[in-house]
Design an enzyme around this catalytic site. Sequence first.
Site, PDB file in Angstrom:
ATOM      1  N   ARG A 246       0.916  -1.233  -0.056  1.00 24.46           N
ATOM      2  CA  ARG A 246      -0.097   0.021  -0.087  1.00 24.46           C
ATOM      3  C   ARG A 246       0.688   1.124  -0.042  1.00 24.46           C
ATOM      4  O   ARG A 246       1.618   1.336   0.946  1.00 24.46           O
ATOM      5  CB  ARG A 246      -0.859  -0.044   1.205  1.00 24.46           C
ATOM      6  CG  ARG A 246      -1.960   1.237   1.420  1.00 24.46           C
ATOM      7  CD  ARG A 246      -2.706   1.281   2.488  1.00 24.46           C
ATOM      8  NE  ARG A 246      -3.307   2.669   2.576  1.00 24.46           N
ATOM      9  CZ  ARG A 246      -3.503   3.042   3.725  1.00 24.46           C
ATOM     10  NH1 ARG A 246      -3.365   2.847   4.824  1.00 24.46           N
ATOM     11  NH2 ARG A 246      -3.855   4.473   3.598  1.00 24.46           N
TER      12      ARG A 246
ATOM     13  N   HIS B 117      -3.094  11.024   1.272  1.00 26.30           N
ATOM     14  CA  HIS B 117      -2.810  10.640   2.610  1.00 26.30           C
ATOM     15  C   HIS B 117      -2.169  11.970   3.510  1.00 26.30           C
ATOM     16  O   HIS B 117      -0.749  11.984   3.582  1.00 26.30           O
ATOM     17  CB  HIS B 117      -1.620   9.638   2.528  1.00 26.30           C
ATOM     18  CG  HIS B 117      -1.393   8.795   3.884  1.00 26.30           C
ATOM     19  ND1 HIS B 117      -1.634   7.446   3.772  1.00 26.30           N
ATOM     20  CD2 HIS B 117      -1.203   9.269   5.225  1.00 26.30           C
ATOM     21  CE1 HIS B 117      -1.491   7.095   5.268  1.00 26.30           C
ATOM     22  NE2 HIS B 117      -0.998   8.202   6.007  1.00 26.30           N
TER      23      HIS B 117
ATOM     24  N   GLU C 137      -7.843   8.337   6.501  1.00 28.51           N
ATOM     25  CA  GLU C 137      -8.321   8.775   8.015  1.00 28.51           C
ATOM     26  C   GLU C 137      -8.664  10.027   7.658  1.00 28.51           C
ATOM     27  O   GLU C 137      -8.357  10.974   8.303  1.00 28.51           O
ATOM     28  CB  GLU C 137      -6.932   8.719   8.596  1.00 28.51           C
ATOM     29  CG  GLU C 137      -6.563   7.280   8.912  1.00 28.51           C
ATOM     30  CD  GLU C 137      -5.544   7.381   9.926  1.00 28.51           C
ATOM     31  OE1 GLU C 137      -4.891   8.405  10.398  1.00 28.51           O
ATOM     32  OE2 GLU C 137      -5.240   5.982  10.218  1.00 28.51           O
TER      33      GLU C 137
ATOM     34  N   ASN D 120      -7.892   1.338   9.861  1.00 24.66           N
ATOM     35  CA  ASN D 120      -6.672   1.466  10.328  1.00 24.66           C
ATOM     36  C   ASN D 120      -6.840   1.419  11.710  1.00 24.66           C
ATOM     37  O   ASN D 120      -7.307   2.141  12.376  1.00 24.66           O
ATOM     38  CB  ASN D 120      -5.974   2.697  10.197  1.00 24.66           C
ATOM     39  CG  ASN D 120      -5.755   2.825   8.693  1.00 24.66           C
ATOM     40  OD1 ASN D 120      -5.948   1.972   7.926  1.00 24.66           O
ATOM     41  ND2 ASN D 120      -5.325   4.134   8.421  1.00 24.66           N
TER      42      ASN D 120
ATOM     43  N   TYR E  89      -4.977   0.775  15.873  1.00 25.17           N
ATOM     44  CA  TYR E  89      -3.679   0.899  16.754  1.00 25.17           C
ATOM     45  C   TYR E  89      -3.926   0.483  18.041  1.00 25.17           C
ATOM     46  O   TYR E  89      -3.050  -0.291  18.669  1.00 25.17           O
ATOM     47  CB  TYR E  89      -2.836   2.171  16.268  1.00 25.17           C
ATOM     48  CG  TYR E  89      -2.151   2.487  15.064  1.00 25.17           C
ATOM     49  CD1 TYR E  89      -1.254   1.944  14.767  1.00 25.17           C
ATOM     50  CD2 TYR E  89      -3.067   3.014  13.996  1.00 25.17           C
ATOM     51  CE1 TYR E  89      -0.452   2.200  13.562  1.00 25.17           C
ATOM     52  CE2 TYR E  89      -2.258   3.158  12.700  1.00 25.17           C
ATOM     53  CZ  TYR E  89      -1.104   2.627  12.737  1.00 25.17           C
ATOM     54  OH  TYR E  89      -0.565   2.895  11.266  1.00 25.17           O
TER      55      TYR E  89
ATOM     56  N   GLU F 241      -3.870  -0.673   8.140  1.00 25.93           N
ATOM     57  CA  GLU F 241      -2.816  -0.265   8.891  1.00 25.93           C
ATOM     58  C   GLU F 241      -2.835  -1.017  10.145  1.00 25.93           C
ATOM     59  O   GLU F 241      -4.062  -0.946  10.697  1.00 25.93           O
ATOM     60  CB  GLU F 241      -2.689   1.250   9.142  1.00 25.93           C
ATOM     61  CG  GLU F 241      -2.343   2.042   8.026  1.00 25.93           C
ATOM     62  CD  GLU F 241      -2.295   3.448   8.318  1.00 25.93           C
ATOM     63  OE1 GLU F 241      -1.902   4.046   9.404  1.00 25.93           O
ATOM     64  OE2 GLU F 241      -2.505   4.315   7.332  1.00 25.93           O
TER      65      GLU F 241
HETATM   66  C1  BGC Z   1      -1.666   7.074   9.830  1.00 19.01           C
HETATM   67  C2  BGC Z   1      -0.008   7.083   9.304  1.00 19.01           C
HETATM   68  C3  BGC Z   1       0.698   7.174  10.597  1.00 19.01           C
HETATM   69  C4  BGC Z   1       0.427   5.983  11.648  1.00 19.01           C
HETATM   70  C5  BGC Z   1       0.997   5.931  13.014  1.00 19.01           C
HETATM   71  C6  BGC Z   1      -2.034   6.560  10.935  1.00 19.01           C
HETATM   72  O1  BGC Z   1      -2.976   7.555  11.497  1.00 19.01           O
HETATM   73  O2  BGC Z   1      -2.420   6.714   8.525  1.00 19.01           O
HETATM   74  O3  BGC Z   1       0.515   7.803   8.293  1.00 19.01           O
HETATM   75  O4  BGC Z   1       2.264   7.057  10.577  1.00 19.01           O
HETATM   76  O5  BGC Z   1      -1.209   6.219  11.841  1.00 19.01           O
HETATM   77  O6  BGC Z   1       0.889   6.991  13.685  1.00 19.01           O
END
Ligand code: BGC
Length: 478
Positions: free
Chosen positions: A81, A126, A171, A312, A314, A380
């Site tokens: 990607r 992006h 995002e 995405n 995290y 992501e």
């Molecule tokens: C974004 C990335 C960023 C990653 C880690 C995402 O919100 O798409 O560009 O590097 O998080 O913070």
Amino acid sequence: MRSCDEDMVFPAGFAWGAATAAYQIEGGWDADGKGPSIWDTFCHAKGKVFQDHTGDVACDSYRLWDEDLKCIQQLGLTHYRLSLSWSRLLPDGTTRHVNQKGVDYYNRVIDDLLASNVCPMVTLYHFDLPQALQDRGGWQWPEITKVFDSYAQFCFQTFGDRVKLWLTINEPYVCAKLGHEDGLHAPGHGDLGVSVYLVGHNMLRAHARAWHSYDTLFRPTQGGQLSLALFTDWAEPWDPSNPLDVAASERYMTFSLDWFAWPIFVSGDYPPEMKARVEANSRTQGLPFSRLPQFSEDEPSIKGTADFFAVNYYTSRKVRPGPTPPKSLGFEGDQQAVGEMDPSWPVCGISWLAVYPEGLRKLLKYIKDTFGNPSIYITENGLSQVGAVELDDSQRCSFFHATWMEVSKAICEDGVDLKGYFVWSLMDNFEWSDGFGVRFGLFHVDFSHPERPRTLYRSGTDYAQLIAKFKGRSGTEH
Ligand code: BGC
């Protein structure tokens, strides 16, 4: 058709990927006719980014693409990607002037990927708006939707014979909130509770226009798929037996993921609770209209404008109600939900990221149940290192193993239609306002060396092994 390991299951044809974004890796910020973007401007103004780092050179991928390709091949990825730099292709943002050198660069990248049997997933936007468009109002300018659509059509026309997986905008939540409410990202605005919704609105309108253009003008001959990448934390109540915490955690999701996913996958309009709350707070502030804009019937419909769900993920938050908003409070007052990290979740040195792989499985189930069981890509997911760098990155190895296990359970126990998984990121890169202080790569990059050497972390080796195991067994098709 499934291939089973002792403990993990992934479907045939599963996409094994890694992701990057143009500004974070390319460098060459003014090379060969590229126009400036809002991130060039933001970084060049002092005091915005950690130690005034910039993406002027970054991983130097504009010059060192061959090195990136070797990394992709070494991992055995089936998918990569990347994002296109709008102002590298169209220096002032419009199709009045095309920068052929930019076109040549991305043609080479795409052709090399395909020649290596790697499928490109391409993000049109992006975070790096051409500065010339910011000067006309940026994402707050209503006409941006038409300019974005022209850019999108230009990209479909130029690259769509080979690119079959498209993401319009990465995002919109982060662009709107961090860029136009918190002021932490370019363009660095911070007028509470107004621009944030306008930017989100115009991003949805722009996305929808581009989807309709693709659907009518390009899909019949190119046959690809298009969506947008949505960001959210997974939110759960601090105390599941407290109805106020439960309602607050639902609101947290409403004001992050559902803000964009509800109009596209459910109703063509914002979630009812979001509309009601912003309207009520606007009225309390004495405004004659809601700060949340309305969709017009004269415009292309928003509903149905995604061919898959891209998310995405995290980290997660434990949520309880926020304070009752005083008159001036913006987005957070509207959302009225405070998310914190559970002290039992391991942290990794970056303020917002605590390790909670279970949250990803729960989020996938939420998407399945709320948005009509769509096909999903995790576009992501990753964990960073901060401070001292360890090539033998054991915390990240444990994180990835736990995450892959949760993803596998989502597929085989929860019946989630998951099509692929992309690690953020292929290599260490420019981490926005954290500069180069935060490293998310599967490859380490030495930013003090002019040739920016890339070295595989242990987590990268583990990922390559996982891919090799499942790619071989499932007979991946792409
Ligand atoms: C974004 C990335 C960023 C990653 C880690 C995402 O919100 O798409 O560009 O590097 O998080 O913070």
